[in-house]
Design a protein around this motif. Structure first.
Motif, PDB file in Angstrom:
ATOM      1  N   ARG A 189       0.622   4.731   1.304  1.00 36.65           N
ATOM      2  CA  ARG A 189      -0.255   5.220   2.367  1.00 36.65           C
ATOM      3  C   ARG A 189      -0.549   6.711   2.230  1.00 36.65           C
ATOM      4  O   ARG A 189      -0.179   7.524   3.067  1.00 36.65           O
ATOM      5  N   LEU A 196      -5.833  -1.089   7.597  1.00 30.54           N
ATOM      6  CA  LEU A 196      -6.101  -0.243   6.438  1.00 30.54           C
ATOM      7  C   LEU A 196      -7.596   0.039   6.391  1.00 30.54           C
ATOM      8  O   LEU A 196      -8.407  -0.885   6.289  1.00 30.54           O
ATOM      9  N   PHE A 222     -10.085  -1.693  -3.757  1.00 31.44           N
ATOM     10  CA  PHE A 222      -9.415  -2.833  -3.121  1.00 31.44           C
ATOM     11  C   PHE A 222     -10.063  -4.142  -3.546  1.00 31.44           C
ATOM     12  O   PHE A 222      -9.375  -5.163  -3.710  1.00 31.44           O
ATOM     13  N   ALA A 247       0.839  -1.201   0.000  1.00 30.49           N
ATOM     14  CA  ALA A 247       0.000   0.000   0.000  1.00 30.49           C
ATOM     15  C   ALA A 247       0.868   1.243   0.000  1.00 30.49           C
ATOM     16  O   ALA A 247       1.866   1.316   0.726  1.00 30.49           O
ATOM     17  N   SER A 279      -3.802   4.018  -1.127  1.00 31.94           N
ATOM     18  CA  SER A 279      -4.802   4.251  -0.081  1.00 31.94           C
ATOM     19  C   SER A 279      -5.126   5.742  -0.016  1.00 31.94           C
ATOM     20  O   SER A 279      -4.320   6.540   0.470  1.00 31.94           O
TER      21      SER A 279
END
Length: 366
Positions: A70, A319, A330, A68, A350
Motif C-alpha cells: 500500500r 483500492l 492491475f 497489495a 499500489s
C-alpha cells in the motif's frame, strides 16, 4: 526465488537525525543496513513501512491470492510512489543550494503534484512544464491541486515542445538567481530511484517476517522506470529475486530494456560509491524486470476497457486506481491470474495516493 543472502554488516544503531526527531519518522531500513548511504542527503517524508494487505474480494474473483503493497499510503497529506523518490531528490536539491525546482509531466501528473506539495513544504519554488494528455475529471482535479499547492505551471501544446520549454524556464530562473534544480519525468534518476531501493528492502523484510507470503510475481505501473528498477535492486540486495512486471503506460522510447538496464546499473554504482558493502546485484535486478506493454491503450493517459474493469473490481477491496497508471497495471495482474502465468500469490504495488483530494483543492482557483 531466493539468492544466497549477503551478510548484513554489523553496525551500531544509528542515532536519528534532528529531522527524524522532529517528525517522528525513523531512518529507512536501507540506511540501517548500509549506513554509508546515510551520507546521501535526504528529506524524510515517507511513513514507513507502508502496509501490505490481502485483497480478499479480488482473490476470490481472480482464483489466486492477491496482495497489495500500500504505497498509496506513503504520506498522510499526499501519498503514492513519487513521495519515496522525492525524499532523495529534494535532499539532493537542498545539498546543491537550489532555490527552485523545475519538473515535467502530463496535465494530470501525480509526480508534478507531489513535487508541488513537498517542494513547497521544503521551501522551494516549484515550476511544472505540462504536456497534453486525454482529459478526464481526475486529470483536471490533479492539475487544479497542483496550482493550489503553489506550482507555477507552464503548458505546452505537444510533448515535443517540452525540452525547449524546460531549457527556457531553467535559463530564466538562473538569470533571476533562483538556482533551479531539474527533476526529469517521474523523478527516475539514480538519486530518485533510491526511494524504491529502500522500498524493496522494506518489502523483503515484510515477507521474511511473514506479513505476506513470498509472491510469485509483483505488478506495478511503469512510466519512467524508477519504481520497477529500485524495487528490483532492493529485493535482490535482500536476497530475493521475484519477477517484477513493469506494466508500461508510456511509449517504448520512454521505457525499454536498455533504459531500465542503464538506470539499474547507474543506481547500483551510486549506492556502492557510498557504501561498498552493498552487494553487486545489478544483473540480477535487470533480469527480474519484465516489461509488459500490452495495456497502454491508444495513447498515454487513455483509459481502457480492461482498466475500467480492474478499477471496479479493486474498488471492492477499497483500492483506488487511476486510468493512466494503476488501472492498467492491475488489469495486467488480473490477466496473469486468469491465465495462470505464475504459480503462486501475486502482489500489486499500489502507487496512486489514497489521500483525500478535498484538502488539496481548498485553495484551487476555478
Amino acid at each position: 526465488m531466493r539468492l544466497p543472502r549477503p551478510p548484513s554488516p554489523r553496525v551500531r544503531p544509528r542515532q536519528p537525525s534532528q529531522r527524524a526527531k522532529e517528525t517522528g519518522r525513523r531512518d529507512v531500513l536501507l540506511i540501517e543496513r548500509w549506513p554509508g548511504l546515510g551520507t546521501i542527503p535526504r528529506v524524510p517524508l515517507v511513513d514507513t513501512p507502508t502496509p501490505v494487505t490481502h485483497l480478499e474480494g479480488v482473490s476470490a474473483r481472480a482464483g489466486t491470492a492477491v496482495y497489495a503493497k500500500r504505497d498509496d499510503a506513503t504520506a498522510e497529506r499526499y501519498g503514492g510512489n513519487k513521495v519515496r523518490k522525492l525524499e532523495w531528490l529534494l535532499g539532493d536539491a537542498r545539498e546543491k543550494g537550489a532555490r527552485s525546482i523545475v519538473t515535467v509531466g502530463g496535465y494530470g501528473s501525480h509526480h508534478c503534484l507531489a513535487t508541488a506539495i513537498y517542494g513547497a513544504q521544503e521551501g522551494f519554488e516549484v515550476h511544472a512544464v505540462l504536456f497534453p494528455q486525454p482529459s478526464s475529471p481526475h486529470v483536471s482535479e490533479v492539475k487544479r491541486a497542483m496550482i493550489a499547492a503553489g506550482a507555477k505551471v507552464t503548458t505546452v501544446r505537444t510533448a515535443a515542445a517540452v525540452p525547449f520549454a524546460i531549457a527556457k524556464k531553467v535559463a530564466r530562473l538562473k538569470i533571476g538567481g533562483a538556482s533551479p534544480y531539474l527533476i526529469g519525468p517521474g523523478g527516475s534518476t539514480p538519486i530518485g530511484t533510491l526511494g524504491y531501493v529502500a522500498a524493496g528492502v522494506e518489502l523483503a523484510r515484510q515477507i521474511d517476517e511473514g506479513e505476506i507470503p513470498e509472491p510469485a510475481a509483483i505488478f506495478l505501473a511503469a512510466g519512467s522506470g524508477g519504481t520497477a528498477s529500485g524495487l528490483a535492486i532492493g529485493l535482490a540486495a535482500a536476497g530475493l529475486v521475484t519477477p517484477i512486471v513493469a506494466v508500461r503506460v508510456t511509449g517504448p522510447l520512454a521505457i525499454n530494456g536498455p533504459t531500465l538496464s542503464r538506470l539499474v546499473q547507474n543506481t547500483v554504482s551510486l549506492i556502492r560509491f557510498h557504501d561498498g558493502r552493498f552487494p553487486i546485484v545489478a544483473n540480477e535486478a535487470v533480469r527480474a524486470i519484465v516489461i509488459d506493454g500490452r495495456h497502454r491503450g491508444p495513447a498515454y493517459g487513455a483509459s481502457t476497457g480492461a482498466g475500467e474493469h480492474a478499477t471496479s473490481l479493486a474498488g471492492g477491496d477499497d483500492l483506488r486506481l487511476d486510468p493512466t497508471y494503476t488501472a492498467k497495471a492491475f488489469a495486467a495482474l488480473l490477466d496473469a491470474a486468469r491465465d495462470q502465468t505464475y504459480d503462486g500469490p501475486l502482489l500489486f504495488v499500489s502507487t496512486l495516493s489514497s489521500a483525500p483530494f478535498g484538502p488539496l483543492l481548498t485553495n484551487a482557483l476555478g
